[in-house]
Design a protein around this motif. Sequence first.
Motif, short mmCIF file in Angstrom:
data_model
loop_
_atom_site.label_atom_id
_atom_site.label_comp_id
_atom_site.label_asym_id
_atom_site.label_seq_id
_atom_site.Cartn_x
_atom_site.Cartn_y
_atom_site.Cartn_z
N SER A 5 -20.69 58.22 -14.40
CA SER A 5 -21.64 57.24 -13.86
C SER A 5 -22.94 57.31 -14.64
O SER A 5 -23.47 58.39 -14.90
N ILE A 6 -23.47 56.16 -14.99
CA ILE A 6 -24.73 56.11 -15.73
C ILE A 6 -25.91 56.45 -14.81
O ILE A 6 -26.80 57.19 -15.19
N GLU A 7 -25.88 55.94 -13.59
CA GLU A 7 -26.98 56.18 -12.66
C GLU A 7 -26.87 57.50 -11.90
O GLU A 7 -27.87 58.02 -11.41
N PHE A 8 -25.65 58.01 -11.78
CA PHE A 8 -25.40 59.28 -11.08
C PHE A 8 -24.59 60.18 -12.02
O PHE A 8 -23.38 60.33 -11.86
N PRO A 9 -25.22 60.80 -13.02
CA PRO A 9 -24.49 61.52 -14.08
C PRO A 9 -23.64 62.69 -13.60
O PRO A 9 -22.77 63.15 -14.35
N ASP A 10 -23.82 63.14 -12.37
CA ASP A 10 -22.96 64.20 -11.85
C ASP A 10 -21.61 63.66 -11.39
O ASP A 10 -20.69 64.45 -11.14
N GLN A 11 -21.49 62.36 -11.29
CA GLN A 11 -20.24 61.74 -10.83
C GLN A 11 -19.35 61.39 -12.01
O GLN A 11 -19.77 60.67 -12.93
N GLU A 12 -18.14 61.90 -11.98
CA GLU A 12 -17.14 61.56 -12.99
C GLU A 12 -15.88 61.08 -12.29
O GLU A 12 -15.62 61.40 -11.14
N TYR A 13 -15.10 60.30 -13.02
CA TYR A 13 -13.86 59.76 -12.48
C TYR A 13 -12.78 59.91 -13.54
O TYR A 13 -13.00 59.60 -14.71
N VAL A 14 -11.62 60.38 -13.13
CA VAL A 14 -10.46 60.52 -14.02
C VAL A 14 -9.44 59.48 -13.60
O VAL A 14 -9.13 59.33 -12.41
N GLY A 15 -8.92 58.75 -14.57
CA GLY A 15 -7.93 57.72 -14.27
C GLY A 15 -6.90 57.60 -15.37
O GLY A 15 -7.01 58.24 -16.42
N ALA A 16 -5.90 56.76 -15.12
CA ALA A 16 -4.85 56.49 -16.10
C ALA A 16 -4.56 54.99 -16.06
O ALA A 16 -4.61 54.36 -15.00
N THR A 17 -4.27 54.43 -17.21
CA THR A 17 -4.00 52.99 -17.29
C THR A 17 -3.18 52.69 -18.54
O THR A 17 -3.16 53.46 -19.49
N GLU A 18 -2.57 51.52 -18.52
CA GLU A 18 -1.86 51.04 -19.70
C GLU A 18 -2.77 50.18 -20.58
O GLU A 18 -2.49 49.96 -21.74
N ASN A 19 -3.89 49.72 -19.99
CA ASN A 19 -4.80 48.85 -20.73
C ASN A 19 -6.25 49.33 -20.51
O ASN A 19 -6.92 48.88 -19.59
N LEU A 20 -6.71 50.20 -21.37
CA LEU A 20 -8.03 50.81 -21.23
C LEU A 20 -9.15 49.78 -21.40
O LEU A 20 -10.15 49.81 -20.68
N LYS A 21 -9.00 48.84 -22.33
CA LYS A 21 -10.04 47.84 -22.57
C LYS A 21 -10.27 46.94 -21.35
O LYS A 21 -11.36 46.45 -21.14
N ARG A 22 -9.24 46.72 -20.56
CA ARG A 22 -9.37 45.91 -19.35
C ARG A 22 -9.87 46.75 -18.17
O ARG A 22 -10.65 46.29 -17.35
N ARG A 23 -9.44 48.00 -18.11
CA ARG A 23 -9.69 48.83 -16.93
C ARG A 23 -11.17 49.21 -16.77
O ARG A 23 -11.69 49.21 -15.65
N ILE A 24 -11.85 49.54 -17.84
CA ILE A 24 -13.26 49.95 -17.73
C ILE A 24 -14.13 48.82 -17.17
O ILE A 24 -14.91 49.05 -16.25
N PRO A 25 -14.02 47.59 -17.68
CA PRO A 25 -14.80 46.50 -17.06
C PRO A 25 -14.45 46.28 -15.58
O PRO A 25 -15.31 45.90 -14.79
N GLU A 26 -13.20 46.55 -15.19
CA GLU A 26 -12.84 46.44 -13.78
C GLU A 26 -13.59 47.47 -12.94
O GLU A 26 -14.07 47.15 -11.85
N HIS A 27 -13.70 48.69 -13.44
CA HIS A 27 -14.49 49.70 -12.74
C HIS A 27 -15.94 49.25 -12.61
O HIS A 27 -16.55 49.38 -11.54
N ASN A 28 -16.51 48.73 -13.67
CA ASN A 28 -17.92 48.32 -13.66
C ASN A 28 -18.15 47.06 -12.83
O ASN A 28 -19.29 46.81 -12.41
N ALA A 29 -17.10 46.31 -12.56
CA ALA A 29 -17.22 45.11 -11.72
C ALA A 29 -17.03 45.45 -10.24
O ALA A 29 -17.13 44.57 -9.39
N GLY A 30 -16.74 46.73 -9.95
CA GLY A 30 -16.57 47.14 -8.56
C GLY A 30 -15.20 46.85 -7.99
O GLY A 30 -15.03 46.85 -6.77
N LYS A 31 -14.20 46.63 -8.83
CA LYS A 31 -12.86 46.29 -8.35
C LYS A 31 -12.07 47.50 -7.86
O LYS A 31 -11.01 47.34 -7.28
N SER A 32 -12.57 48.69 -8.07
CA SER A 32 -11.92 49.90 -7.57
C SER A 32 -12.80 50.50 -6.48
O SER A 32 -13.97 50.79 -6.70
N SER A 33 -12.22 50.68 -5.30
CA SER A 33 -13.01 51.24 -4.19
C SER A 33 -13.46 52.67 -4.48
O SER A 33 -14.48 53.12 -3.96
N HIS A 34 -12.73 53.38 -5.33
CA HIS A 34 -13.08 54.76 -5.66
C HIS A 34 -14.29 54.87 -6.57
O HIS A 34 -14.96 55.90 -6.59
#
Length: 80
Positions: A9-38
């Motif tokens: 997290s940029i605003e909360f640097p102590d927060q990290e998230y581990v994930g897996a995906t088949e499409n990394l270029k699509r998944r990161i913008p999804e996280h930043n758009a708030g599409k993952s509740s986690h």
Amino acid sequence: MWYVYILRSIEFPDQEYVGATENLKRRIPEHNAGKSSHTAKFKPWKLIWYCAFPDKHKALAFEAYLKSHSGRAFTRKRLC
């Protein structure tokens, strides 16, 4: 290819998230758009590490390891 990744997290640097995906270029913008509740609460995120795997099962097994107690210690010591 499947990817296991670590976001910080940029605003909360102590927060990290581990994930897996088949499409990394699509998944990161999804996280930043708030599409993952986690990850919605601590957005925006930046990618700090990723690894490619030729097989989904190996990627998901490594993701599960990184989320374990010993995997978090490995991440702090060796990856980030």
